[in-house]
Design a protein around this motif. Structure first.
Motif, PDB file in Angstrom:
ATOM      1  N   LEU A 232      42.648  34.333  47.933  1.00 28.73           N
ATOM      2  CA  LEU A 232      41.648  33.969  46.929  1.00 28.73           C
ATOM      3  C   LEU A 232      42.322  33.530  45.634  1.00 28.73           C
ATOM      4  O   LEU A 232      41.899  32.544  45.010  1.00 28.73           O
ATOM      5  CB  LEU A 232      40.715  35.151  46.653  1.00 28.73           C
ATOM      6  CG  LEU A 232      39.647  34.902  45.580  1.00 28.73           C
ATOM      7  CD1 LEU A 232      38.705  33.772  46.001  1.00 28.73           C
ATOM      8  CD2 LEU A 232      38.858  36.169  45.290  1.00 28.73           C
ATOM      9  N   GLY A 233      43.369  34.240  45.227  1.00 27.10           N
ATOM     10  CA  GLY A 233      44.070  33.897  43.993  1.00 27.10           C
ATOM     11  C   GLY A 233      44.625  32.477  44.025  1.00 27.10           C
ATOM     12  O   GLY A 233      44.422  31.689  43.093  1.00 27.10           O
TER      13      GLY A 233
ATOM     14  N   GLN B 246      40.867  36.686  37.066  1.00 25.06           N
ATOM     15  CA  GLN B 246      39.626  36.622  37.833  1.00 25.06           C
ATOM     16  C   GLN B 246      39.777  37.316  39.188  1.00 25.06           C
ATOM     17  O   GLN B 246      38.910  38.088  39.610  1.00 25.06           O
ATOM     18  CB  GLN B 246      39.244  35.155  38.042  1.00 25.06           C
ATOM     19  CG  GLN B 246      37.933  34.947  38.770  1.00 25.06           C
ATOM     20  CD  GLN B 246      36.756  35.171  37.865  1.00 25.06           C
ATOM     21  OE1 GLN B 246      36.211  36.261  37.826  1.00 25.06           O
ATOM     22  NE2 GLN B 246      36.355  34.137  37.135  1.00 25.06           N
ATOM     23  N   THR B 247      40.884  37.045  39.856  1.00 23.92           N
ATOM     24  CA  THR B 247      41.152  37.663  41.168  1.00 23.92           C
ATOM     25  C   THR B 247      41.289  39.177  41.033  1.00 23.92           C
ATOM     26  O   THR B 247      40.734  39.941  41.834  1.00 23.92           O
ATOM     27  CB  THR B 247      42.431  37.071  41.785  1.00 23.92           C
ATOM     28  OG1 THR B 247      42.307  35.648  41.854  1.00 23.92           O
ATOM     29  CG2 THR B 247      42.661  37.625  43.186  1.00 23.92           C
ATOM     30  N   TYR B 248      42.027  39.601  40.018  1.00 31.40           N
ATOM     31  CA  TYR B 248      42.204  41.048  39.796  1.00 31.40           C
ATOM     32  C   TYR B 248      40.864  41.722  39.530  1.00 31.40           C
ATOM     33  O   TYR B 248      40.592  42.811  40.046  1.00 31.40           O
ATOM     34  CB  TYR B 248      43.155  41.274  38.629  1.00 31.40           C
ATOM     35  CG  TYR B 248      43.317  42.735  38.252  1.00 31.40           C
ATOM     36  CD1 TYR B 248      44.144  43.565  39.001  1.00 31.40           C
ATOM     37  CD2 TYR B 248      42.623  43.274  37.172  1.00 31.40           C
ATOM     38  CE1 TYR B 248      44.282  44.910  38.682  1.00 31.40           C
ATOM     39  CE2 TYR B 248      42.753  44.614  36.843  1.00 31.40           C
ATOM     40  CZ  TYR B 248      43.581  45.430  37.600  1.00 31.40           C
ATOM     41  OH  TYR B 248      43.714  46.773  37.291  1.00 31.40           O
TER      42      TYR B 248
ATOM     43  N   ILE C 159      27.470  43.969  39.821  1.00 29.85           N
ATOM     44  CA  ILE C 159      28.451  42.880  39.782  1.00 29.85           C
ATOM     45  C   ILE C 159      28.016  41.769  38.812  1.00 29.85           C
ATOM     46  O   ILE C 159      28.581  40.665  38.834  1.00 29.85           O
ATOM     47  CB  ILE C 159      28.681  42.270  41.180  1.00 29.85           C
ATOM     48  CG1 ILE C 159      27.367  41.694  41.738  1.00 29.85           C
ATOM     49  CG2 ILE C 159      29.277  43.302  42.137  1.00 29.85           C
ATOM     50  CD1 ILE C 159      27.562  40.847  42.986  1.00 29.85           C
ATOM     51  N   SER C 160      27.025  42.046  37.971  1.00 27.51           N
ATOM     52  CA  SER C 160      26.503  41.013  37.068  1.00 27.51           C
ATOM     53  C   SER C 160      27.584  40.496  36.126  1.00 27.51           C
ATOM     54  O   SER C 160      27.656  39.294  35.848  1.00 27.51           O
ATOM     55  CB  SER C 160      25.324  41.557  36.263  1.00 27.51           C
ATOM     56  OG  SER C 160      25.691  42.735  35.555  1.00 27.51           O
ATOM     57  N   LEU C 161      28.444  41.395  35.628  1.00 29.31           N
ATOM     58  CA  LEU C 161      29.531  40.973  34.738  1.00 29.31           C
ATOM     59  C   LEU C 161      30.514  40.072  35.481  1.00 29.31           C
ATOM     60  O   LEU C 161      30.993  39.075  34.931  1.00 29.31           O
ATOM     61  CB  LEU C 161      30.250  42.202  34.165  1.00 29.31           C
ATOM     62  CG  LEU C 161      31.386  41.914  33.168  1.00 29.31           C
ATOM     63  CD1 LEU C 161      30.843  41.182  31.945  1.00 29.31           C
ATOM     64  CD2 LEU C 161      32.077  43.209  32.751  1.00 29.31           C
ATOM     65  N   ASN C 162      30.795  40.423  36.738  1.00 23.51           N
ATOM     66  CA  ASN C 162      31.702  39.607  37.547  1.00 23.51           C
ATOM     67  C   ASN C 162      31.114  38.227  37.827  1.00 23.51           C
ATOM     68  O   ASN C 162      31.823  37.216  37.788  1.00 23.51           O
ATOM     69  CB  ASN C 162      32.013  40.309  38.874  1.00 23.51           C
ATOM     70  CG  ASN C 162      32.663  41.659  38.677  1.00 23.51           C
ATOM     71  OD1 ASN C 162      31.971  42.667  38.536  1.00 23.51           O
ATOM     72  ND2 ASN C 162      33.980  41.703  38.634  1.00 23.51           N
TER      73      ASN C 162
ATOM     74  N   ALA D 122      31.481  31.457  34.060  1.00 22.32           N
ATOM     75  CA  ALA D 122      32.232  31.026  32.881  1.00 22.32           C
ATOM     76  C   ALA D 122      33.511  30.307  33.301  1.00 22.32           C
ATOM     77  O   ALA D 122      33.890  29.279  32.712  1.00 22.32           O
ATOM     78  CB  ALA D 122      32.562  32.235  32.001  1.00 22.32           C
ATOM     79  N   ASP D 123      34.155  30.839  34.329  1.00 25.16           N
ATOM     80  CA  ASP D 123      35.367  30.226  34.866  1.00 25.16           C
ATOM     81  C   ASP D 123      35.050  28.839  35.426  1.00 25.16           C
ATOM     82  O   ASP D 123      35.806  27.877  35.228  1.00 25.16           O
ATOM     83  CB  ASP D 123      35.941  31.130  35.964  1.00 25.16           C
ATOM     84  CG  ASP D 123      37.273  30.625  36.484  1.00 25.16           C
ATOM     85  OD1 ASP D 123      38.127  30.262  35.670  1.00 25.16           O
ATOM     86  OD2 ASP D 123      37.452  30.598  37.721  1.00 25.16           O
ATOM     87  N   ALA D 124      33.924  28.719  36.134  1.00 30.55           N
ATOM     88  CA  ALA D 124      33.524  27.433  36.712  1.00 30.55           C
ATOM     89  C   ALA D 124      33.227  26.410  35.623  1.00 30.55           C
ATOM     90  O   ALA D 124      33.576  25.229  35.750  1.00 30.55           O
ATOM     91  CB  ALA D 124      32.296  27.623  37.601  1.00 30.55           C
TER      92      ALA D 124
END
Length: 313
Positions: free
Chosen positions: A107-108, A165-167, A198-201, A207-209
């Motif tokens: 995934l990373g 993000q992966t971590y 998991i809402s924060l994730n 945000a990353d996208a």
């Protein structure tokens, strides 16, 4: 509260591997699928490898546009190599288990290389913008040092964020089933087997996208708006045709990659089905890299001429 924390920690430590279901629901087609994906992978390696070689050895292709194209072809080889070899192994051995660490690594790299592809496509659009809208200053603006800096920024710019993000995703406690109904380790299948809120994730993923996909996409659109405006003002029909031809290949690749990625990640949750998710994921991770060499070679006279030199046709 302590009991909940202990249970979450226990679930996380007990989950030592996942099972990638992939196409296990099509047992009679495993051999055929293996053959199809093997042919696709070999075509990606050969096609993009050929583009990479000719952009390095042919003197006529020592320009910024082909420097970026060579890097893009190398990126496509790396990008598909993150997922396809394991998919082939799973289809061949029928063993679909993947360790937690291997899943995190996959995934990373997928996130890092996916972000790199978005940024590099943006850099390639900027190159075409300067070439067409500022042709007299093109050699000065897009000198070799600037080109190298832009490529390095594309490759390493998102690494810290994607590792974080992966971590963050793999810090979630996983409980219940360890089966991922997907062809490789991806964010949405992992969220489905995660426990707790998991809402924060999810916010972090969006945000990353926006940062690594939507912003480059909007910059590409802005660049091509100015490019097309400039081309339409050219007095010669031949000049307009030649200018369009230098951009059309890149536009097709942008449409294929961003189109499938946007549909995959921004459509409503209610429309998500595991079958559609697999197909869309395969499209932007495998199908697009397979077509890239064809798109750039069939629509580019310089690339065709370089190939003819190599094969002495």
């Amino acid at each position: 509260m302590n009991t909940q924390n202990t249970m979450a920690f226990s679930n996380l430590t007990d989950m030592v591997e996942f099972i990638l279901l992939g196409f296990s629901d099509l047992p009679s087609l495993q051999g055929i699928l293996f053959g199809i994906f093997l042919v696709i992978y070999l075509s990606i390696l050969i096609g993009n490898g050929l583009i990479l070689v000719i952009t390095k050895v042919d003197p006529a292709l020592q320009t910024p546009m082909y420097f970026f194209l060579g890097n893009f072809s190398f990126l496509e080889i790396c990008y598909t190599s993150v997922t396809l070899p394991r998919m082939l192994m799973n289809l061949w051995t029928q063993k679909r288990n993947i360790s937690l660490l291997a899943c995190a690594v996959q995934l990373g790299f997928l996130l890092i290389l996916g972000g790199t592809e978005c940024l590099l496509l943006g850099v390639m659009a900027y190159d075409r913008y300067v070439a067409i809208c500022k042709p007299l200053n093109y050699p000065l603006i897009m000198n070799h040092k600037v080109c190298v800096q832009l490529v390095l920024a594309s490759w390493v710019g998102g690494v810290p964020v994607q590792i974080g993000q992966t971590y963050q995703i793999f810090s979630l406690p996983f409980c219940g089933s360890n089966k991922l109904n997907h062809v490789f380790c991806d964010i949405h299948p992992l969220f489905k087997v995660a426990c707790g809120d998991i809402s924060l994730n999810e916010f972090s993923v969006y945000a990353d996208a926006v940062l690594f996909a939507m912003v480059p996409f909007l910059l590409i659109l802005g660049s091509y708006f100015k490019i097309i405006s400039t081309i339409l003002k050219l007095p010669s029909a031949t000049g307009r045709s030649k200018a369009f031809s230098t951009c059309s290949s890149h536009l097709i690749v942008v449409a294929l990659f961003f189109g499938s990625a946007i549909i995959m990640n921004l459509r409503p949750k209610s429309t998500h089905t595991e079958g559609k998710d697999k197909i869309l994921a395969l499209f932007y991770t495998i199908v697009t890299p397979m077509f890239n060499p064809l798109i750039y070679s069939l629509r580019n006279k310089d690339v065709i001429a370089a190939m003819k030199k190599i094969f002495q046709i």
